[in-house]
Design a protein around this motif. Sequence first.
Motif, PDB file in Angstrom:
ATOM      1  N   TYR A 197     -23.131  33.903  48.327  1.00 49.42           N
ATOM      2  CA  TYR A 197     -22.409  32.692  47.937  1.00 49.42           C
ATOM      3  C   TYR A 197     -23.333  31.633  47.332  1.00 49.42           C
ATOM      4  CZ  TYR A 197     -18.280  34.848  49.738  1.00 49.42           C
ATOM      5  OH  TYR A 197     -17.231  35.716  49.903  1.00 49.42           O
ATOM      6  N   ILE A 200     -23.126  32.693  43.742  1.00 47.08           N
ATOM      7  CA  ILE A 200     -21.865  32.236  43.146  1.00 47.08           C
ATOM      8  C   ILE A 200     -21.935  30.748  42.841  1.00 47.08           C
ATOM      9  CG2 ILE A 200     -19.408  31.865  43.593  1.00 47.08           C
ATOM     10  CD1 ILE A 200     -19.466  34.495  45.214  1.00 47.08           C
ATOM     11  N   ALA A 201     -22.459  29.973  43.791  1.00 52.88           N
ATOM     12  CA  ALA A 201     -22.558  28.527  43.584  1.00 52.88           C
ATOM     13  C   ALA A 201     -23.505  28.195  42.449  1.00 52.88           C
ATOM     14  CB  ALA A 201     -23.009  27.852  44.878  1.00 52.88           C
ATOM     15  N   LYS A 202     -24.618  28.949  42.347  1.00 56.29           N
ATOM     16  CA  LYS A 202     -25.576  28.686  41.276  1.00 56.29           C
ATOM     17  C   LYS A 202     -24.968  29.016  39.918  1.00 56.29           C
ATOM     18  CE  LYS A 202     -30.139  29.652  39.426  1.00 56.29           C
ATOM     19  NZ  LYS A 202     -31.537  30.018  39.673  1.00 56.29           N
ATOM     20  N   VAL A 203     -24.320  30.162  39.803  1.00 56.87           N
ATOM     21  CA  VAL A 203     -23.695  30.545  38.533  1.00 56.87           C
ATOM     22  C   VAL A 203     -22.680  29.485  38.112  1.00 56.87           C
ATOM     23  CG1 VAL A 203     -22.143  32.208  37.446  1.00 56.87           C
ATOM     24  CG2 VAL A 203     -24.075  33.029  38.799  1.00 56.87           C
ATOM     25  N   SER A 204     -21.883  29.008  39.072  1.00 63.14           N
ATOM     26  CA  SER A 204     -20.873  28.002  38.748  1.00 63.14           C
ATOM     27  C   SER A 204     -21.511  26.669  38.359  1.00 63.14           C
ATOM     28  CB  SER A 204     -19.958  27.810  39.956  1.00 63.14           C
ATOM     29  OG  SER A 204     -18.960  26.852  39.687  1.00 63.14           O
ATOM     30  N   SER A 205     -22.650  26.340  38.965  1.00 62.00           N
ATOM     31  CA  SER A 205     -23.305  25.053  38.675  1.00 62.00           C
ATOM     32  C   SER A 205     -24.028  25.047  37.337  1.00 62.00           C
ATOM     33  CB  SER A 205     -24.280  24.694  39.798  1.00 62.00           C
ATOM     34  OG  SER A 205     -25.409  25.548  39.770  1.00 62.00           O
ATOM     35  N   ASN A 206     -24.097  26.199  36.674  1.00 62.18           N
ATOM     36  CA  ASN A 206     -24.762  26.282  35.372  1.00 62.18           C
ATOM     37  C   ASN A 206     -23.892  25.791  34.217  1.00 62.18           C
ATOM     38  OD1 ASN A 206     -27.320  27.174  36.014  1.00 62.18           O
ATOM     39  ND2 ASN A 206     -26.813  29.335  35.871  1.00 62.18           N
ATOM     40  N   LEU A 207     -22.781  25.157  34.526  1.00 68.14           N
ATOM     41  CA  LEU A 207     -21.843  24.701  33.484  1.00 68.14           C
ATOM     42  C   LEU A 207     -22.558  23.948  32.366  1.00 68.14           C
ATOM     43  CD1 LEU A 207     -19.019  24.000  32.332  1.00 68.14           C
ATOM     44  CD2 LEU A 207     -19.013  22.036  33.896  1.00 68.14           C
ATOM     45  N   ASN A 210     -25.187  26.043  30.374  1.00 70.09           N
ATOM     46  CA  ASN A 210     -24.532  26.951  29.425  1.00 70.09           C
ATOM     47  C   ASN A 210     -24.011  26.188  28.212  1.00 70.09           C
ATOM     48  OD1 ASN A 210     -25.051  29.072  31.171  1.00 70.09           O
ATOM     49  ND2 ASN A 210     -23.050  28.957  32.151  1.00 70.09           N
TER      50      ASN A 210
END
Length: 256
Positions: A197, A200-207, A210
Amino acid sequence: MTVEQEAGVVRIRLERPERRNAYDIEMARAMIDGLQAASRAEAVVITGSGGSFCAGGALGQLSDPDPEELRDLFTTSLRLVDAIRACPRPVIAAVDGPAAGGGNELVIACDFAIATSRSTFGQTGPKVGSAPVLGATNLASVQIGEKRAKEMSLMCRRYSAEQALAMGLINEVVADGQLDEAVNRWLAEIHQLSPRYLEIAKVSSNLWWNASKDNMQAGLETLIQAIGSDDMREGSRAFMEKRKPRFRDTPRPASS
């Protein structure tokens, strides 16, 4: 440069103290390899040696540039900062001493940054015939605000660790000599969390990272087109010779 994995932590140490740990293309590639091999680790720590964090890419290449070599260094630098963001584990910048130019952009790219009180931060681009397009001119606006990011990137000002903390560039300042203890404290906290998780949190925080990537690529292509310019050569030589640059293309105020 060394890359070691122990107790679930990948530690990347820049070891070029005579150049304030400025990285060349081989070091950048080794860092990328270390980050990509960290998928089974719990965290990654990037740090320097000899009283410096990192002065970015080697400035000596700007004063008498080989276009192909410099193109490779620029594009590999983009791969490096992107590898920090793509790494599935939290990446901590452990800063002891100056983080300048591309070294400051490594701090921007890392998930967390802890610094000693003697550390300093800032960009050097327009002073040395370059521009900080891999984080400082784009993502930094999200981290510290647009006006501060422009002040850092355009004016090339330097900031103390306490100023960097107040701006939001770093997470914590510790006394000199206490960096390892502080990093281990953060690592112990990460150890208590779910790796799945966290990813998951890191991938989502890359907004915002990106969203900045097209801008970084465009800036990089512009830098590549300017390789060998008079301002690049003069800025780098002036920096190496510790004098003020004399940029031909810079308009001067009319004398009264």
